[in-house]
Design an enzyme around this catalytic site. Sequence first.
Site, mmCIF file in Angstrom:
data_model
loop_
_atom_site.group_PDB
_atom_site.id
_atom_site.type_symbol
_atom_site.label_atom_id
_atom_site.label_comp_id
_atom_site.label_asym_id
_atom_site.label_seq_id
_atom_site.Cartn_x
_atom_site.Cartn_y
_atom_site.Cartn_z
ATOM 1 C CG HIS A 13 -20.188 31.094 3.490
ATOM 2 N ND1 HIS A 13 -20.144 31.732 4.387
ATOM 3 C CD2 HIS A 13 -19.798 29.725 3.885
ATOM 4 C CE1 HIS A 13 -20.657 31.185 5.559
ATOM 5 N NE2 HIS A 13 -20.993 30.052 5.088
ATOM 6 C CG HIS A 15 -20.488 25.281 5.618
ATOM 7 N ND1 HIS A 15 -19.504 25.446 7.334
ATOM 8 C CD2 HIS A 15 -21.048 26.204 5.755
ATOM 9 C CE1 HIS A 15 -20.340 26.695 7.949
ATOM 10 N NE2 HIS A 15 -21.022 27.168 6.817
ATOM 11 C CE LYS A 99 -18.629 33.045 9.139
ATOM 12 N NZ LYS A 99 -19.426 31.884 8.725
ATOM 13 C CG HIS A 136 -23.175 33.636 11.773
ATOM 14 N ND1 HIS A 136 -24.042 32.058 10.634
ATOM 15 C CD2 HIS A 136 -24.003 33.887 12.082
ATOM 16 C CE1 HIS A 136 -25.063 31.679 11.475
ATOM 17 N NE2 HIS A 136 -25.422 32.785 12.005
ATOM 18 C CG HIS A 174 -24.326 32.980 5.746
ATOM 19 N ND1 HIS A 174 -24.996 34.214 7.230
ATOM 20 C CD2 HIS A 174 -23.999 32.121 6.265
ATOM 21 C CE1 HIS A 174 -24.839 33.495 7.774
ATOM 22 N NE2 HIS A 174 -23.975 32.624 7.282
ATOM 23 C CG LEU A 219 -29.421 28.467 12.510
ATOM 24 C CD1 LEU A 219 -28.566 28.888 13.942
ATOM 25 C CD2 LEU A 219 -30.992 30.630 13.040
ATOM 26 C CG ASP A 247 -23.774 28.901 4.648
ATOM 27 O OD1 ASP A 247 -22.593 28.179 4.909
ATOM 28 O OD2 ASP A 247 -25.347 28.983 5.089
ATOM 29 C CB ALA A 263 -28.564 25.159 11.266
#
Length: 346
Positions: A13, A15, A99, A136, A174, A219, A247, A263
């Site tokens: 996971h 970004h 996702k 999420h 997460h 988050l 994350d 976040a």
Amino acid sequence: MNTITLPKPDDLHLHLRDGEELSCVVGDSARRFARAIIMPNLTPPVVNVEQALDYRRRILACLPDDTEFEPLMTLYLTDNTSKDEVQRVADSAAVYAFKYYPAGATTNSDSGVTDINKVMPALEQMAQCDVPLLLHGEVTAAEVDVFDREKVFIERILAPLLENIDTLRVVLEHVTTADAVQFVTDGDDRIAATITPHHLMLNRNAMLAQGINPHHYCLPLLKRERHRQALVTAAISGNPKFFLGTDSAPHHAHAKAAPPCCAGIYNAHAAIELYASVFDAMDSLHTLERFAARNGARFYGLPLTTQTITLRREPWRIPATLRFADTVLVPFQAAQTCPWKLVEAP
Ligand code: DOR
Ligand code: ZN
């Protein structure tokens, strides 16, 4: 144990952003991880296979030719995702999952799902072609307390979903609560969960007890200490349902400093080292390989990587800031000492 060698782990996971920001951060992940599940919440979001393949090319273009880092792409599920697009993902060798962002739940989630009933045909198609759904897992209903968003998501959305579509495979991303750990542990092998370094290391006091700390705002939010302890127990347990997902989510320092604070926590600069520190503190370095390199690969049907990494017990100081395009970001554990260090390949 003062050194540990592992199969090069997977970050399930991550970004990476895009453009100049992407080029600043991707090397940190590629040094530590063999593969990573790449989140699609760009602006605009990555909603079809063609866009995912373009994004994959941009990621690889930032890395030296001899880097063996495999981006495992995902698509952003929207109310308009077609069954044909699901089929294209199933047929693609480079795109691995969808996702699900509830609309408004987090960074760049405006195009997310407004009502689960609107995406049922797409979800049924995913189940049919065995494409996993990455969640999420938070509701956004105004009457739900922000600290309860994950628990209520499990009750209202996830449990009924798994009943309704009995072959859908899901990753609850997460996880932050003992409730989520219990739900995943009790579930069948269609459900798994990722756990971040920051949710393993911190409880909500780190965000709120000594003035508001925007660098600990992510988050789902950090939770109470008893929840953090449940996450650590799950991570070190060796249970194949729990695996590594950082994350890591970089933001410009100025976007964290002034309201509304973005976040996200950037941890890719020290991710596997920080996980090792958590496992070491629990005398559980022997289960790190399962959590970091085996369990996730198994869920996604990936071969164990042939590369390795070595970590050494050697304290080092994490920088206070890192360059991020034309400004800086403040990394997780900025200016703190990390007890484990990555031994850089010669
Ligand atoms: O803290 C977070 N940051 N949580 C998310 O779900 C998204 C992420 C981001 O993209 O910044
Ligand atoms: Zn994320």
